[in-house]
Each structure stands twice: as C-alpha cells, then as structure tokens.
Design a protein around this motif. Structure first.
Motif, PDB file in Angstrom:
ATOM      1  N   ILE A  14       0.839  -1.206   0.000  1.00 57.98           N
ATOM      2  CA  ILE A  14       0.000   0.000   0.000  1.00 57.98           C
ATOM      3  C   ILE A  14       0.872   1.254   0.000  1.00 57.98           C
ATOM      4  CG2 ILE A  14      -1.650   1.330   1.389  1.00 57.98           C
ATOM      5  CD1 ILE A  14      -2.806  -1.409   2.309  1.00 57.98           C
ATOM      6  N   ILE A  15       1.946   1.251   0.786  1.00 56.86           N
ATOM      7  CA  ILE A  15       2.845   2.409   0.836  1.00 56.86           C
ATOM      8  C   ILE A  15       3.539   2.606  -0.506  1.00 56.86           C
ATOM      9  CG2 ILE A  15       4.969   3.279   1.918  1.00 56.86           C
ATOM     10  CD1 ILE A  15       3.946   1.913   4.533  1.00 56.86           C
ATOM     11  N   ALA A  16       3.954   1.514  -1.146  1.00 58.92           N
ATOM     12  CA  ALA A  16       4.598   1.621  -2.464  1.00 58.92           C
ATOM     13  C   ALA A  16       3.614   2.148  -3.512  1.00 58.92           C
ATOM     14  CB  ALA A  16       5.150   0.267  -2.880  1.00 58.92           C
ATOM     15  N   ARG A  17       2.368   1.725  -3.435  1.00 61.61           N
ATOM     16  CA  ARG A  17       1.356   2.180  -4.386  1.00 61.61           C
ATOM     17  C   ARG A  17       1.096   3.681  -4.248  1.00 61.61           C
ATOM     18  NH1 ARG A  17      -4.294  -0.209  -3.218  1.00 61.61           N
ATOM     19  NH2 ARG A  17      -4.204   1.385  -1.610  1.00 61.61           N
ATOM     20  N   GLU A  33       5.230   9.560   7.936  1.00 63.15           N
ATOM     21  CA  GLU A  33       4.100  10.456   8.242  1.00 63.15           C
ATOM     22  C   GLU A  33       2.749   9.837   7.928  1.00 63.15           C
ATOM     23  OE1 GLU A  33       4.395  14.208   6.302  1.00 63.15           O
ATOM     24  OE2 GLU A  33       5.406  15.128   7.992  1.00 63.15           O
ATOM     25  N   GLY A  34       2.680   8.996   6.931  1.00 59.43           N
ATOM     26  CA  GLY A  34       1.402   8.446   6.501  1.00 59.43           C
ATOM     27  C   GLY A  34       0.914   7.326   7.405  1.00 59.43           C
ATOM     28  N   GLU A  35      -0.383   7.087   7.352  1.00 62.56           N
ATOM     29  CA  GLU A  35      -0.995   6.007   8.117  1.00 62.56           C
ATOM     30  C   GLU A  35      -1.806   5.133   7.163  1.00 62.56           C
ATOM     31  OE1 GLU A  35      -3.284   7.906  11.169  1.00 62.56           O
ATOM     32  OE2 GLU A  35      -1.507   8.821  12.075  1.00 62.56           O
ATOM     33  N   VAL A  36      -1.631   3.834   7.293  1.00 59.24           N
ATOM     34  CA  VAL A  36      -2.381   2.895   6.451  1.00 59.24           C
ATOM     35  C   VAL A  36      -3.760   2.728   7.076  1.00 59.24           C
ATOM     36  CG1 VAL A  36      -2.455   0.579   5.501  1.00 59.24           C
ATOM     37  CG2 VAL A  36      -0.264   1.750   5.727  1.00 59.24           C
ATOM     38  N   ASP A  37      -4.792   2.963   6.286  1.00 59.93           N
ATOM     39  CA  ASP A  37      -6.162   2.999   6.800  1.00 59.93           C
ATOM     40  C   ASP A  37      -7.050   2.060   6.001  1.00 59.93           C
ATOM     41  OD1 ASP A  37      -8.387   4.154   8.306  1.00 59.93           O
ATOM     42  OD2 ASP A  37      -8.964   5.057   6.397  1.00 59.93           O
ATOM     43  N   HIS A  38      -8.035   1.494   6.669  1.00 58.23           N
ATOM     44  CA  HIS A  38      -9.047   0.678   5.979  1.00 58.23           C
ATOM     45  C   HIS A  38     -10.028   1.617   5.276  1.00 58.23           C
ATOM     46  CE1 HIS A  38      -7.715  -2.234   9.035  1.00 58.23           C
ATOM     47  NE2 HIS A  38      -8.130  -3.161   8.198  1.00 58.23           N
ATOM     48  N   ILE A  56      -2.941   7.458   4.030  1.00 58.84           N
ATOM     49  CA  ILE A  56      -3.465   8.819   4.155  1.00 58.84           C
ATOM     50  C   ILE A  56      -2.706   9.566   5.246  1.00 58.84           C
ATOM     51  CG2 ILE A  56      -5.768   8.292   3.275  1.00 58.84           C
ATOM     52  CD1 ILE A  56      -6.795   8.093   6.088  1.00 58.84           C
ATOM     53  N   CYS A  57      -2.769  10.899   5.203  1.00 62.57           N
ATOM     54  CA  CYS A  57      -2.105  11.730   6.212  1.00 62.57           C
ATOM     55  C   CYS A  57      -2.918  11.706   7.509  1.00 62.57           C
ATOM     56  CB  CYS A  57      -1.929  13.155   5.690  1.00 62.57           C
ATOM     57  SG  CYS A  57      -3.460  14.032   5.351  1.00 62.57           S
ATOM     58  N   ARG A  58      -2.321  12.214   8.571  1.00 64.69           N
ATOM     59  CA  ARG A  58      -2.990  12.171   9.881  1.00 64.69           C
ATOM     60  C   ARG A  58      -4.270  13.014   9.904  1.00 64.69           C
ATOM     61  NH1 ARG A  58       2.526  11.838  11.686  1.00 64.69           N
ATOM     62  NH2 ARG A  58       2.798   9.878  12.791  1.00 64.69           N
ATOM     63  N   VAL A  59      -4.237  14.152   9.208  1.00 62.10           N
ATOM     64  CA  VAL A  59      -5.419  15.025   9.187  1.00 62.10           C
ATOM     65  C   VAL A  59      -6.601  14.306   8.521  1.00 62.10           C
ATOM     66  CG1 VAL A  59      -6.340  17.195   8.313  1.00 62.10           C
ATOM     67  CG2 VAL A  59      -4.002  17.103   9.179  1.00 62.10           C
ATOM     68  N   VAL A  62      -7.906  11.408  10.824  1.00 57.41           N
ATOM     69  CA  VAL A  62      -8.757  11.833  11.939  1.00 57.41           C
ATOM     70  C   VAL A  62     -10.177  12.119  11.442  1.00 57.41           C
ATOM     71  CG1 VAL A  62      -9.149  13.701  13.590  1.00 57.41           C
ATOM     72  CG2 VAL A  62      -6.888  12.701  13.371  1.00 57.41           C
ATOM     73  N   ALA A  63     -10.272  12.811  10.304  1.00 60.58           N
ATOM     74  CA  ALA A  63     -11.600  13.135   9.752  1.00 60.58           C
ATOM     75  C   ALA A  63     -12.344  11.876   9.335  1.00 60.58           C
ATOM     76  CB  ALA A  63     -11.450  14.076   8.573  1.00 60.58           C
ATOM     77  N   LYS A  64     -11.641  10.946   8.696  1.00 61.34           N
ATOM     78  CA  LYS A  64     -12.290   9.712   8.244  1.00 61.34           C
ATOM     79  C   LYS A  64     -12.699   8.841   9.429  1.00 61.34           C
ATOM     80  CE  LYS A  64     -11.831   5.584   5.504  1.00 61.34           C
ATOM     81  NZ  LYS A  64     -12.197   4.734   6.605  1.00 61.34           N
ATOM     82  N   SER A  65     -11.866   8.798  10.456  1.00 56.08           N
ATOM     83  CA  SER A  65     -12.195   8.002  11.637  1.00 56.08           C
ATOM     84  C   SER A  65     -13.471   8.515  12.309  1.00 56.08           C
ATOM     85  CB  SER A  65     -11.045   8.027  12.643  1.00 56.08           C
ATOM     86  OG  SER A  65      -9.930   7.372  12.099  1.00 56.08           O
ATOM     87  N   ALA A  66     -13.652   9.836  12.320  1.00 54.69           N
ATOM     88  CA  ALA A  66     -14.867  10.406  12.919  1.00 54.69           C
ATOM     89  C   ALA A  66     -16.111   9.975  12.141  1.00 54.69           C
ATOM     90  CB  ALA A  66     -14.767  11.924  12.961  1.00 54.69           C
TER      91      ALA A  66
END
Length: 127
Positions: A14-17, A33-38, A56-59, A62-66
C-alpha cells in the motif's frame, strides 16, 4: 468484533502504491508520516487487503475516523432495533386536561344542512 490489522507485506504494498502521497488529499508525505487505513472499516465488514487499504495523512485519518465511528454506531443502532434489543420510543399517554362546560359547548359543532348541488332548470334564476 476485533479489529483486523494489515500484515507487513500488505502495508508495504500500500505504501509503495501511494508513492509518498496521501491518497485522499494528494499531500506529499515524509517517510513515516502516513498512516495505512481501511477504506471500509473492519466493524462494517472490511478486510485487511490491499484493495481495502490506503495511505493517508494524519489530518485525513482523523476526519475519516470520525465519520467511520458515526456510521458504525448507526449500524449498531439499526441492528439492535431490528433484533429487538432496543424497544422503540413510545409516546407516554397522558390523561389530558379536564374540559370545562363552556369549552365543551364550543367544541360541539352544529351540522349544516346539506347543500343542493343540482337544481332543476325551472328553479334556476335565468336572466
């Protein structure tokens, strides 16, 4: 239901993609810096696969998790309502207010006499 984590191999793919960019907002990310997210959360049936993951980035995370938490809670409420775990809200019946005599007289309506819709031709006012 427990959360299913991505394997190391899947995370690396995923990071390579992503090629160093946030896949949600296209922001350039530094290493780590990036986070792998479902994309589809595990609680809603998401699998830990490359197709269901994104960097995705942390910002953005956080928005997607909400939004994910809101949709998961809504699914929980719908499931509980469908299975009968939560009783539907019912209006509490009240006994009402006592009706005074003057109000009772005003509430009774006197029916009007029926109107004649069609009159014979000889009764019409023809001018």
């Amino acid at each position: 239901m427990s959360r299913l984590e991505f394997s190391r191999k899947t995370k690396a793919t995923i990071i390579a993609r992503a090629a160093g960019k946030c896949e949600a907002c296209e922001a350039v990310l530094k290493t780590g810096e990036g986070e792998v997210d479902h994309i589809l959360p595990c609680a809603l049936g998401g699998e830990p696969t490359v197709a269901n993951g994104r960097l995705i980035c942390r910002v953005c995370h956080v928005a997607k998790s909400a939004t994910d938490i809101r949709s998961i809670r809504k699914a929980d409420r719908s499931r509980d309502k469908a299975t009968g775990a939560i009783a539907p809200k019912q209006k509490i019946p009240g006994r009402g207010f006592p009706v005074s005599e003057s109000a009772a007289k005003r509430q009774t309506k006197i029916p009007l006499p029926p109107r004649a819709l069609f009159k014979p031709a000889d009764e019409r006012n023809v001018r």
